[in-house]
Write an enzyme that holds these catalytic residues in place. Structure first.
Site, PDB file in Angstrom:
ATOM      1  CD1 TRP A   1      -2.161  -2.248   1.627  1.00  0.00           C
ATOM      2  CD2 TRP A   1      -3.006  -1.140  -0.132  1.00  0.00           C
ATOM      3  NE1 TRP A   1      -3.158  -3.009   1.081  1.00  0.00           N
ATOM      4  CE2 TRP A   1      -3.696  -2.350   0.003  1.00  0.00           C
ATOM      5  CE3 TRP A   1      -3.356  -0.290  -1.177  1.00  0.00           C
ATOM      6  CZ2 TRP A   1      -4.727  -2.740  -0.857  1.00  0.00           C
ATOM      7  CZ3 TRP A   1      -4.378  -0.654  -2.034  1.00  0.00           C
ATOM      8  CH2 TRP A   1      -5.047  -1.868  -1.871  1.00  0.00           C
TER       9      TRP A   1
ATOM     10  CG  ASP B   1      -3.045   4.206   4.294  1.00  0.00           C
ATOM     11  OD1 ASP B   1      -4.112   4.089   4.925  1.00  0.00           O
ATOM     12  OD2 ASP B   1      -2.800   3.577   3.244  1.00  0.00           O
TER      13      ASP B   1
ATOM     14  CE  LYS C   1      -8.478  -1.932   4.572  1.00  0.00           C
ATOM     15  NZ  LYS C   1      -8.831  -3.009   3.648  1.00  0.00           N
TER      16      LYS C   1
HETATM   17  N1  PMP Z   1      -4.189   1.589   2.238  1.00  0.00           N
HETATM   18  C1  PMP Z   1      -4.325   0.458   2.956  1.00  0.00           C
HETATM   19  C2  PMP Z   1      -3.449   0.250   4.148  1.00  0.00           C
HETATM   20  C3  PMP Z   1      -5.295  -0.474   2.601  1.00  0.00           C
HETATM   21  O1  PMP Z   1      -5.424  -1.604   3.311  1.00  0.00           O
HETATM   22  C4  PMP Z   1      -6.126  -0.238   1.483  1.00  0.00           C
HETATM   23  C5  PMP Z   1      -7.225  -1.184   1.056  1.00  0.00           C
HETATM   24  N2  PMP Z   1      -7.138  -2.465   1.434  1.00  0.00           N
HETATM   25  C6  PMP Z   1      -5.923   0.939   0.753  1.00  0.00           C
HETATM   26  C7  PMP Z   1      -4.955   1.836   1.168  1.00  0.00           C
HETATM   27  C8  PMP Z   1      -6.768   1.251  -0.452  1.00  0.00           C
HETATM   28  O2  PMP Z   1      -8.027   1.555  -0.016  1.00  0.00           O
HETATM   29  P1  PMP Z   1      -9.265   1.815  -0.976  1.00  0.00           P
HETATM   30  O3  PMP Z   1      -9.591   0.515  -1.627  1.00  0.00           O
HETATM   31  O4  PMP Z   1     -10.312   2.291  -0.021  1.00  0.00           O
HETATM   32  O5  PMP Z   1      -8.874   2.840  -1.960  1.00  0.00           O
END
Ligand code: PMP
Length: 376
Positions: free
Chosen positions: A104, A188, A212
């Site tokens: 991520w 994040d 989550k």
């Molecule tokens: N950052 C993290 C730590 C994530 O776990 C996720 C999604 N699993 C995201 C960003 C991306 O999120 P989204 O699908 O809401 O754009």
């Protein structure tokens, strides 16, 4: 009601009490005669829902008054572009630094490069030896004391918990103490928000997709220090300009009303459970139980450095990968859902967010023991 335990990485389990309350209020919210989905976002009723969601979030996380709370759309992925668009020009440099410690944060860094000079402050992309022990790439975390932070950087971006890799910073660093007092930290926290206290004195901005630990997909929580607002580039869409969203109380346009209502119900549930301190204690108990079992097992293993293992996402491998389809089929039949690991790392992954009870982890460990006894 006898529900299976859901270990999905996201969207994920929601508290049953929240789902039941939403169901009970589905067609008539508090005697208004309409569903929350049918209300104007400008109505008094929705105004109350929004305001309570913000004030409950503020009390759960002890968010200081000098931080704005925004309910946005586009997920955490949109923030990957919106952060540089809103913040990178703040010091006139269009430069920022990124810590890349997994899937991520690597995505965040890649997207940000479209908006300026984005340097790597640190990365875990190579194997490392720590305390005489070898760890694979992405299975450890770079020490904040060794991050390379440029004095002109507009911010440093970090992912507090890597949902796929299963690594989590035990705490977020104090960049001022590390010699970078003018560089705000942007975190994040999509997969660990509301699972431990947040030290806002160390942060410029925190963001998290809700799906989550905080509610359904479609709402992105943004908490940002107010002095960082007002630096969006001319090409930043107004609807994504943090200053404009803040000035409009997250009502610059029609917000995701039902999602905000659901996150608000989750916030009230969290307050009733004892808040973030209780969630932190529960997350420790749940993850320790699973890691302790994995560590003594001959069949399962977890590759992450023990000091940075995630409390939220526990990836594990089976000694013989050929057993994985059987493990998945049998665990699902036993009422333990969504244990398949992310395709990029393979194996299994159990996500242990706030709505997953200790009893779910106990059931998972009992199943794993039984499976090991039969196939180990
Ligand atoms: N950052 C993290 C730590 C994530 O776990 C996720 C999604 N699993 C995201 C960003 C991306 O999120 P989204 O699908 O809401 O754009």
């Amino acid at each position: 009601m006898n529900r299976p335990y859901n270990f999905s990485a996201g969207p994920s389990a929601l508290p049953l009490a929240v789902l039941e309350q939403a169901a009970a209020e589905m067609t008539d919210w508090h005697g208004t005669g309409v569903s929350v989905m049918e209300m104007s976002h400008r109505s008094k009723a929705f105004g109350r829902i929004r305001d309570e969601a913000e004030s409950d979030l503020r009390s759960l996380l002890a968010i200081p008054d000098d931080f704005a709370v925004l309910f946005m759309q586009g997920g955490a992925s949109a923030q990957n572009a919106l952060i540089p668009m809103n913040l990178a020009q703040r010091r006139g440099s269009a430069m920022a630094d990124y810590v890349v410690a997994g899937h991520w944060s690597r995505k965040s860094w890649a997207e940000a490069q479209r908006y300026g000079d984005m340097a790597l402050a640190a990365t875990a992309e190579t194997p490392a030896e720590i305390g005489g022990q070898a760890y694979e790439a992405w299975c450890w975390l770079p020490e904040p004391a060794h991050w390379r932070i440029r004095s002109q950087a507009a911010y440093v971006h970090v992912c507090a918990n890597e949902t796929i890799g299963g690594v989590e910073f035990p705490s977020l660093p104090d960049l001022a103490a590390l010699g970078s007092p003018d560089v705000p930290l942007v975190a994040d926290m999509s997969s660990n928000i509301l699972t431990r206290p947040v030290d806002f004195s160390r942060l410029g901005m925190v963001y998290a997709g809700a799906q989550k630990n905080a509610g359904p997909a479609g709402v992105t929580l943004v908490m940002i220090r107010k002095d960082l607002l007002g630096h969006a580039t001319g090409s930043c869409p107004s609807v994504f300009d943090y200053a404009q969203v803040a000035a409009a109380g997250s009502m610059f346009n029609t917000p995701p009303t039902y999602g905000i209502y659901m996150t608000g119900l989750v916030f009230k549930w969290l307050l009733g459970q004892g808040g973030v301190a209780a969630m932190e204690a529960a997350s420790r108990a749940k993850s320790h139980l699973l890691y302790a079992y994995i560590d003594q097992s001959a069949l399962y293993s977890n590759p992450i450095h023990p000091g940075v293992r995630s409390r939220m996402n526990v990836p594990f491998r089976l000694r013989d990968p050929a057993l994985e389809p059987l493990f998945l089929a049998e665990s699902e039949a036993a009422g333990l859902l969504a244990l398949k690991g992310h395709k990029s790392v393979g194996g299994m992954r159990a996500s242990l967010y706030n709505a997953t009870p200790l009893a779910g982890v106990q059931a998972l460990v009992a199943f794993m023991q039984d499976f090991e006894a039969r196939h180990g």
